[in-house]
Design a protein around this motif. Sequence first.
Motif, PDB file in Angstrom:
ATOM      1  N   ASP A 201       8.584   7.022  -1.347  1.00 27.52           N
ATOM      2  CA  ASP A 201       7.842   5.892  -1.911  1.00 27.52           C
ATOM      3  C   ASP A 201       6.519   6.294  -2.557  1.00 27.52           C
ATOM      4  OD1 ASP A 201       6.390   6.636   0.290  1.00 27.52           O
ATOM      5  OD2 ASP A 201       6.827   4.831   1.450  1.00 27.52           O
ATOM      6  N   ASN A 202       6.295   7.602  -2.643  1.00 25.44           N
ATOM      7  CA  ASN A 202       5.042   8.131  -3.195  1.00 25.44           C
ATOM      8  C   ASN A 202       3.824   7.724  -2.379  1.00 25.44           C
ATOM      9  OD1 ASN A 202       6.167   9.519  -5.427  1.00 25.44           O
ATOM     10  ND2 ASN A 202       6.367   7.586  -6.534  1.00 25.44           N
ATOM     11  N   GLU A 203       4.056   7.213  -1.177  1.00 24.82           N
ATOM     12  CA  GLU A 203       2.942   6.867  -0.282  1.00 24.82           C
ATOM     13  C   GLU A 203       2.852   7.851   0.874  1.00 24.82           C
ATOM     14  OE1 GLU A 203       2.253   2.864   0.893  1.00 24.82           O
ATOM     15  OE2 GLU A 203       3.262   2.017  -0.854  1.00 24.82           O
ATOM     16  N   LYS A 205       2.759  11.308   2.065  1.00 20.62           N
ATOM     17  CA  LYS A 205       2.463  12.567   1.407  1.00 20.62           C
ATOM     18  C   LYS A 205       2.871  13.745   2.289  1.00 20.62           C
ATOM     19  CE  LYS A 205       0.441  10.182  -1.830  1.00 20.62           C
ATOM     20  NZ  LYS A 205       1.112   9.959  -3.136  1.00 20.62           N
ATOM     21  N   TYR A 254       2.264   7.218   8.469  1.00 18.17           N
ATOM     22  CA  TYR A 254       1.433   7.338   7.285  1.00 18.17           C
ATOM     23  C   TYR A 254      -0.020   7.451   7.738  1.00 18.17           C
ATOM     24  CZ  TYR A 254       5.401   5.653   4.490  1.00 18.17           C
ATOM     25  OH  TYR A 254       6.620   5.508   3.892  1.00 18.17           O
ATOM     26  N   LYS A 292       7.017   2.263   6.377  1.00 19.85           N
ATOM     27  CA  LYS A 292       5.874   2.326   7.288  1.00 19.85           C
ATOM     28  C   LYS A 292       6.141   1.667   8.635  1.00 19.85           C
ATOM     29  CE  LYS A 292       2.338   2.469   3.664  1.00 19.85           C
ATOM     30  NZ  LYS A 292       1.115   1.845   3.117  1.00 19.85           N
TER      31      LYS A 292
END
Length: 378
Positions: A201-203, A205, A254, A292
């Motif tokens: 989700d490009n969130e 990392k 996250y 998340k």
Amino acid sequence: MSSTLHHDNDKALLHSWQEEQHSIASQVVVPQYSAAPHQAQTSERYAQLSSYNNNGQTTGKKNYLLIGGVDLTFPGDEANEDAVAVYVILKYDTTNSSSDDDHSSGILLSSPHQPEVIHRSHKYYKLTTPYIPSYLAFREIDPLLELITQQCESKPHLTPNVILVDGNGQWHDRYAGLACFVGVKSGIPTVGVGKTFYSLDNEMKKSDVLRGVKQSVQCWYDAHCKHEGLLSTKSVDKGCRSSVIVVDNESIRYSTKMETEQQSTNLTAYEDMLIKLHQVCGGLAIPMRSGKNQNDTVLAYALVGHGGNDSTNNGSSNNKKKNEHSRGSKNPIYISCGSHISLLDAVYLVACTSIVRIPEPIREADLHGRQLLRDQKN
């Protein structure tokens, strides 16, 4: 077609690829792990895997598993040189493990670091599709499937129980990585092994993953130091260390901005903890979820502390001293289902077949492919 799409026909092609990915994802079969992992008595957070359960089935009278590996090696000049697809099959001796506790019944790789290569095949091919993130399968599936089909038709007795794929499986934007394509189209159980982290989700990392891995190792280390019974050292003396995989029940989270700013890395302490981990098990697996929320599906595991095994160890005092200070990989790999295999079985097989960081079937295919390209160039 360039990797950056501008034309309507390029966008139409991507749309058709997405439709095929959705179709493959709908055909993926992921059975439930047939035996719950044994819960470590001194820690509610960690459990351990000690065998391959093969979806609750036995291998009959066979005392071995055949594990395939596929990999593609690309030339330096992709426009003018051929790539090569490689398919190998390794034979692993097995024993049936059983005890009064059903949790530990299953198939044990008795000599995981001494496999026999029983099949190698390859195919040179021209690259006509550029690398586009999340569409890797359309660049690689055809030559791989051709090699697997040829083997199944000409040498069906060598058809592997599982194929390890250099690439992701369900850890993919549309739950259809290369390993899913191979599994669905071949009908053979497949496992995706990612060597680099891919963000869904490009969130989340890579730094989130590395932080989560190090926190998990730290928590395991703290629990082990306080409670030596977490993993019995007696099992290590019996040569079972590499066949016991620790599984964390808490998934990678996250990072918040504050956590990222406060994050500090003590590499020396981390490597020291991995040495201790390596002495009692074959790796630590940490779950990775699709989002998340802690209720989101676990799609993959980050595996660390695996490998680091010297198959040439002859029992000498020098080797014993070396092994006391050896450790598994400090850099994780990412394991996800392709199809027809449970995720925990996938974790167990990858960890047990890793002599170094990359599991041996994939590593053997990679080394063979590199040699083929060198020979062709010379």
